[in-house]
Design an enzyme around this catalytic site. Structure first.
Site, PDB file in Angstrom:
ATOM      1  N   TYR A 147       0.829  -1.213   0.000  1.00  0.00           N
ATOM      2  CA  TYR A 147       0.000   0.000   0.000  1.00  0.00           C
ATOM      3  C   TYR A 147       0.864   1.263   0.000  1.00  0.00           C
ATOM      4  CZ  TYR A 147       0.151  -0.686   5.181  1.00  0.00           C
ATOM      5  OH  TYR A 147       0.526  -0.886   6.486  1.00  0.00           O
ATOM      6  N   LYS A 162       5.077   4.470   4.863  1.00  0.00           N
ATOM      7  CA  LYS A 162       5.840   3.448   4.129  1.00  0.00           C
ATOM      8  C   LYS A 162       6.272   3.986   2.750  1.00  0.00           C
ATOM      9  CE  LYS A 162       4.983  -0.353   6.890  1.00  0.00           C
ATOM     10  NZ  LYS A 162       6.008  -1.108   7.605  1.00  0.00           N
TER      11      LYS A 162
HETATM   12  C1  HXC Z   1      -7.934   4.799  16.064  1.00  0.00           C
HETATM   13  C2  HXC Z   1      -6.031   4.819  17.382  1.00  0.00           C
HETATM   14  C3  HXC Z   1      -6.010   3.382  17.423  1.00  0.00           C
HETATM   15  C4  HXC Z   1      -7.061   2.685  16.728  1.00  0.00           C
HETATM   16  C5  HXC Z   1      -4.305   4.149  18.540  1.00  0.00           C
HETATM   17  N1  HXC Z   1      -4.959   5.224  18.076  1.00  0.00           N
HETATM   18  N2  HXC Z   1      -4.926   3.010  18.163  1.00  0.00           N
HETATM   19  N3  HXC Z   1      -6.979   5.496  16.715  1.00  0.00           N
HETATM   20  N4  HXC Z   1      -7.995   3.428  16.056  1.00  0.00           N
HETATM   21  N5  HXC Z   1      -7.126   1.352  16.722  1.00  0.00           N
HETATM   22  C6  HXC Z   1      -4.623   6.615  18.331  1.00  0.00           C
HETATM   23  C7  HXC Z   1      -4.765   6.922  19.797  1.00  0.00           C
HETATM   24  O1  HXC Z   1      -6.119   7.182  20.112  1.00  0.00           O
HETATM   25  C8  HXC Z   1      -3.892   8.159  19.950  1.00  0.00           C
HETATM   26  O2  HXC Z   1      -4.535   9.325  19.497  1.00  0.00           O
HETATM   27  C9  HXC Z   1      -2.765   7.878  18.958  1.00  0.00           C
HETATM   28  O3  HXC Z   1      -3.256   6.886  18.053  1.00  0.00           O
HETATM   29  C10 HXC Z   1      -1.542   7.369  19.658  1.00  0.00           C
HETATM   30  O4  HXC Z   1      -1.883   6.222  20.416  1.00  0.00           O
HETATM   31  P1  HXC Z   1      -0.998   5.687  21.614  1.00  0.00           P
HETATM   32  O5  HXC Z   1      -1.529   4.389  22.032  1.00  0.00           O
HETATM   33  O6  HXC Z   1      -0.807   6.775  22.613  1.00  0.00           O
HETATM   34  O7  HXC Z   1       0.403   5.554  20.854  1.00  0.00           O
HETATM   35  P2  HXC Z   1       1.614   4.636  21.133  1.00  0.00           P
HETATM   36  O8  HXC Z   1       1.605   4.061  22.513  1.00  0.00           O
HETATM   37  O9  HXC Z   1       2.768   5.395  20.665  1.00  0.00           O
HETATM   38  O10 HXC Z   1       1.351   3.389  20.150  1.00  0.00           O
HETATM   39  C11 HXC Z   1       1.563   3.471  18.770  1.00  0.00           C
HETATM   40  C12 HXC Z   1       0.536   2.616  18.027  1.00  0.00           C
HETATM   41  C13 HXC Z   1       0.524   1.204  18.617  1.00  0.00           C
HETATM   42  C14 HXC Z   1       0.904   2.588  16.552  1.00  0.00           C
HETATM   43  C15 HXC Z   1      -0.825   3.244  18.194  1.00  0.00           C
HETATM   44  O11 HXC Z   1      -0.501   0.434  18.001  1.00  0.00           O
HETATM   45  C16 HXC Z   1       1.817   0.503  18.459  1.00  0.00           C
HETATM   46  O12 HXC Z   1       2.804   0.835  19.081  1.00  0.00           O
HETATM   47  N6  HXC Z   1       1.864  -0.524  17.627  1.00  0.00           N
HETATM   48  C17 HXC Z   1       3.097  -1.290  17.399  1.00  0.00           C
HETATM   49  C18 HXC Z   1       2.787  -2.668  16.929  1.00  0.00           C
HETATM   50  C19 HXC Z   1       1.962  -2.691  15.682  1.00  0.00           C
HETATM   51  O13 HXC Z   1       1.090  -1.859  15.431  1.00  0.00           O
HETATM   52  N7  HXC Z   1       2.231  -3.697  14.879  1.00  0.00           N
HETATM   53  C20 HXC Z   1       1.441  -3.885  13.703  1.00  0.00           C
HETATM   54  C21 HXC Z   1       2.311  -3.691  12.569  1.00  0.00           C
HETATM   55  S1  HXC Z   1       1.564  -4.524  11.267  1.00  0.00           S
HETATM   56  P3  HXC Z   1      -5.356  10.337  20.471  1.00  0.00           P
HETATM   57  O14 HXC Z   1      -5.842  11.383  19.525  1.00  0.00           O
HETATM   58  O15 HXC Z   1      -6.454   9.528  21.085  1.00  0.00           O
HETATM   59  O16 HXC Z   1      -4.334  10.824  21.470  1.00  0.00           O
HETATM   60  C22 HXC Z   1       1.975  -3.798   9.897  1.00  0.00           C
HETATM   61  C23 HXC Z   1       1.681  -4.656   8.719  1.00  0.00           C
HETATM   62  C24 HXC Z   1       1.149  -3.879   7.602  1.00  0.00           C
HETATM   63  O17 HXC Z   1       2.462  -2.716   9.877  1.00  0.00           O
HETATM   64  C25 HXC Z   1       1.182  -4.659   6.286  1.00  0.00           C
HETATM   65  C26 HXC Z   1       0.168  -5.746   6.105  1.00  0.00           C
HETATM   66  C27 HXC Z   1       0.186  -6.407   4.754  1.00  0.00           C
END
Ligand code: HXC
Length: 277
Positions: A147, A162
């Protein structure tokens, strides 16, 4: 054909505590490399180091948040101190969640851009400068997704980030070829990891829909993505730079919607094909 070897080399793998990063760290150790397994959760990093015991390489767990450029500098310096050298990097750390663009908060946008784009830059910059200062060749590999160039509903933050990583990679590939530094991307399709599963196909129905989008009709195993990472970091890939290698079971080829639905066109046949001309 000889297998690639990373004997005696040292690499950083970000997001190394789980999923594709974990499998890649183990693969690099299997190929003889020393690996700094970087991530946010120490317990997971230690588990990867323990899982790698007995492999020919070695590993160090290093808590690092890629969003913090000073922490990244420290992690690269520790790598050089511990292993006596650095030869490259796998930018694997990512953050993602599916969210309609109009519902995405500024913080949500920033969080993903900060991890994926800024984090990949902080690491590439620190490792690149260490390589250049040491007058050593090296390789940078970043994990992206199709994407990045196709776009995909619900991933505006991740897709934009990305895409930045892809063009960062191509630009560094051109600039740093003079130092013997290669930069490439790998673009996996859906892979059986906890992080992606929780973020992108949380329910059985979603999982089934994802499978229907993949002509190969299966998810990738982290180990098969790691295998490609090992190759791209090795000297066997010495003339490959600025490239994006897709390993997605054809998913990025199957998005067209003309005529027969793509799920139907790619479903395993139960009838014999018509005789050829
Ligand atoms: C809407 C969301 C949300 C959701 C978080 N937010 N999750 N909004 N829907 N599901 C919003 C929060 O409300 C907040 O905004 C802001 O994002 C930051 O969230 P935090 O939890 O404070 O951030 P943080 O602790 O830094 O976490 C970052 C993250 C988290 C990206 C949100 O999910 C993370 O660290 N993930 C790492 C692991 C991960 O995601 N792995 C998947 C990768 S898979 P507000 O406005 O409320 O403050 C991948 C594959 C893709 O990339 C390719 C597939 C083919």
């Amino acid at each position: 054909m000889t297998m690639e070897s990373l004997d005696g080399r040292a690499f950083v793998v970000t997001g190394g505590g789980s999923g594709i990063g974990r499998a890649t760290a183990l693969r690099l150790m299997e190929l003889g490399a020393s690996v700094t397994v970087a991530g946010r959760t120490e317990e997971r990093l230690r588990e990867v180091v323990a899982a790698g015991e007995g492999l020919s390489g070695t590993a160090m767990a290093r808590v690092t948040d890629v969003r913090d450029p000073e922490a990244v500098e420290g992690m690269v310096a520790d790598t050089v101190e511990r292993f006596g050298r650095i030869d490259g990097l796998v930018n694997n750390a990512a953050g993602n969640f599916v969210c309609p663009a109009e519902d995405l908060s500024t913080n949500g946008w920033r969080a993903v851009i900060d991890i994926v784009l800024n984090g990949s830059w902080h690491c590439a910059s620190a490792v690149g400068r260490a390589l250049i200062a040491a007058d050593r060749p090296g390789a940078i590999l970043s994990v992206v997704a199709s994407y990045a160039w196709l776009g995909h509903p619900g991933t505006v933050h991740s897709a934009a980030a990305k895409a930045g990583v892809v063009t960062m990679t191509r630009t560094l590939a051109a600039e740093w070829a003079r130092y013997g530094i290669r930069a490439n991307c790998i673009s996996p399709g859906p892979t059986t990891t906890e992080g992606a599963g929780a973020a992108l196909w949380a329910t059985a129905a979603e999982r089934e829909r994802v499978l229907e989008s993949v002509p190969a009709r299966r998810f990738a195993e982290p180990a098969e993505i790691a295998d490609i990472a090992g190759f791209l970091l090795s000297d066997r890939a010495g003339y490959i730079t600025g490239e994006v290698l897709s390993a997605d079971g054809g998913q990025s080829l199957g998005a067209q919607v003309y005529g027969t639905p793509v799920a139907e066109l790619t479903r395993p046949r139960t009838t014999a094909p018509a005789a050829g001309r």
